[in-house]
Design a protein around this motif. Structure first.
Motif, PDB file in Angstrom:
ATOM      1  N   LEU A 185     -21.756   7.413 -20.340  1.00 41.18           N
ATOM      2  CA  LEU A 185     -22.438   6.146 -20.557  1.00 41.18           C
ATOM      3  C   LEU A 185     -21.432   5.112 -21.050  1.00 41.18           C
ATOM      4  O   LEU A 185     -20.668   5.369 -21.978  1.00 41.18           O
ATOM      5  N   VAL A 186     -21.464   3.947 -20.428  1.00 42.27           N
ATOM      6  CA  VAL A 186     -20.608   2.835 -20.834  1.00 42.27           C
ATOM      7  C   VAL A 186     -21.391   1.837 -21.675  1.00 42.27           C
ATOM      8  O   VAL A 186     -20.955   1.440 -22.756  1.00 42.27           O
ATOM      9  N   ALA A 187     -22.553   1.436 -21.186  1.00 42.92           N
ATOM     10  CA  ALA A 187     -23.356   0.442 -21.887  1.00 42.92           C
ATOM     11  C   ALA A 187     -24.794   0.571 -21.418  1.00 42.92           C
ATOM     12  O   ALA A 187     -25.063   1.006 -20.299  1.00 42.92           O
ATOM     13  N   ARG A 188     -25.693   0.152 -22.289  1.00 40.96           N
ATOM     14  CA  ARG A 188     -27.119   0.237 -21.990  1.00 40.96           C
ATOM     15  C   ARG A 188     -27.808  -0.991 -22.548  1.00 40.96           C
ATOM     16  O   ARG A 188     -27.407  -1.523 -23.591  1.00 40.96           O
ATOM     17  N   ILE A 189     -28.853  -1.437 -21.840  1.00 39.29           N
ATOM     18  CA  ILE A 189     -29.646  -2.563 -22.325  1.00 39.29           C
ATOM     19  C   ILE A 189     -31.117  -2.237 -22.130  1.00 39.29           C
ATOM     20  O   ILE A 189     -31.528  -1.790 -21.053  1.00 39.29           O
ATOM     21  N   THR A 190     -31.910  -2.444 -23.161  1.00 46.35           N
ATOM     22  CA  THR A 190     -33.333  -2.162 -23.072  1.00 46.35           C
ATOM     23  C   THR A 190     -34.070  -3.326 -22.395  1.00 46.35           C
ATOM     24  O   THR A 190     -33.486  -4.396 -22.150  1.00 46.35           O
ATOM     25  N   SER A 191     -35.337  -3.128 -22.134  1.00 47.70           N
ATOM     26  CA  SER A 191     -36.132  -4.207 -21.550  1.00 47.70           C
ATOM     27  C   SER A 191     -36.187  -5.405 -22.489  1.00 47.70           C
ATOM     28  O   SER A 191     -36.323  -6.546 -22.040  1.00 47.70           O
ATOM     29  N   GLY A 192     -36.055  -5.166 -23.776  1.00 51.63           N
ATOM     30  CA  GLY A 192     -36.089  -6.252 -24.755  1.00 51.63           C
ATOM     31  C   GLY A 192     -34.734  -6.862 -25.048  1.00 51.63           C
ATOM     32  O   GLY A 192     -34.618  -7.750 -25.902  1.00 51.63           O
ATOM     33  N   GLY A 193     -33.695  -6.357 -24.373  1.00 52.54           N
ATOM     34  CA  GLY A 193     -32.369  -6.945 -24.526  1.00 52.54           C
ATOM     35  C   GLY A 193     -31.494  -6.309 -25.594  1.00 52.54           C
ATOM     36  O   GLY A 193     -30.400  -6.820 -25.886  1.00 52.54           O
ATOM     37  N   ILE A 194     -31.924  -5.208 -26.159  1.00 50.81           N
ATOM     38  CA  ILE A 194     -31.090  -4.514 -27.148  1.00 50.81           C
ATOM     39  C   ILE A 194     -30.003  -3.743 -26.408  1.00 50.81           C
ATOM     40  O   ILE A 194     -30.290  -3.039 -25.439  1.00 50.81           O
ATOM     41  N   THR A 195     -28.785  -3.887 -26.889  1.00 47.37           N
ATOM     42  CA  THR A 195     -27.646  -3.277 -26.196  1.00 47.37           C
ATOM     43  C   THR A 195     -26.948  -2.237 -27.065  1.00 47.37           C
ATOM     44  O   THR A 195     -27.002  -2.293 -28.300  1.00 47.37           O
ATOM     45  N   ASN A 196     -26.308  -1.296 -26.402  1.00 47.44           N
ATOM     46  CA  ASN A 196     -25.398  -0.386 -27.090  1.00 47.44           C
ATOM     47  C   ASN A 196     -24.264  -0.032 -26.142  1.00 47.44           C
ATOM     48  O   ASN A 196     -24.415  -0.102 -24.917  1.00 47.44           O
ATOM     49  N   GLY A 231     -16.432  -4.496 -27.795  1.00 52.08           N
ATOM     50  CA  GLY A 231     -15.589  -5.663 -27.974  1.00 52.08           C
ATOM     51  C   GLY A 231     -14.908  -6.142 -26.705  1.00 52.08           C
ATOM     52  O   GLY A 231     -14.328  -7.218 -26.680  1.00 52.08           O
ATOM     53  N   ARG A 232     -14.969  -5.326 -25.646  1.00 50.84           N
ATOM     54  CA  ARG A 232     -14.332  -5.699 -24.374  1.00 50.84           C
ATOM     55  C   ARG A 232     -15.357  -5.883 -23.253  1.00 50.84           C
ATOM     56  O   ARG A 232     -15.159  -6.728 -22.376  1.00 50.84           O
ATOM     57  N   PHE A 233     -16.404  -5.078 -23.267  1.00 48.44           N
ATOM     58  CA  PHE A 233     -17.424  -5.113 -22.211  1.00 48.44           C
ATOM     59  C   PHE A 233     -18.711  -5.712 -22.764  1.00 48.44           C
ATOM     60  O   PHE A 233     -19.051  -5.506 -23.937  1.00 48.44           O
ATOM     61  N   THR A 234     -19.439  -6.400 -21.887  1.00 49.59           N
ATOM     62  CA  THR A 234     -20.734  -6.960 -22.262  1.00 49.59           C
ATOM     63  C   THR A 234     -21.743  -6.675 -21.155  1.00 49.59           C
ATOM     64  O   THR A 234     -21.506  -7.029 -19.991  1.00 49.59           O
TER      65      THR A 234
END
Length: 115
Positions: A47-58, A65-68
């Protein structure tokens, strides 16, 4: 039928940037969490990054700090902005969602970081 199509990969020099896109069809995109994963040769998919339906990211520690990760629900699209790329970021990048108990994956897009 849920379909995910990634784009935006390519060859970039160390320190460069790329933006990946993943367009989702066949699902109510706005209600789905979305994830970006990657798999380097000889390694497991991570896993690199995840975003919920509500916009919460991890994010994975290696990319913080490098990826969004971001999403545009009007376009049924999730993005991965990758800055300050390193050779160790070289991998096939996949987007994923789940509908109920089923996981859906895109076909992947190759990212190569090399001088």
């Amino acid at each position: 039928q849920v379909q995910l199509v990634e784009s935006g990969g390519g060859l970039v020099q160390p320190g460069g940037s790329l933006r990946l896109s993943c367009v989702v069809s066949g699902s109510i995109f706005s209600t789905n969490a979305m994830g970006w994963y990657r798999q380097a040769p000889g390694k497991e998919r991570e896993l690199v990054a995840r975003i919920t339906s509500g916009g919460i990211t991890n994010y994975a520690d290696s990319v913080k700090g490098r990826f969004t990760i971001s999403r545009d629900n009007a376009k049924n699209t999730v993005y991965l902005q990758m800055n300050s790329l390193k050779p160790e970021d070289t991998a096939v990048y996949y987007c994923k969602t789940n509908v109920g108990s089923l996981d859906y994956w895109g076909q992947g897009t190759q990212v190569t970081v090399s001088s």
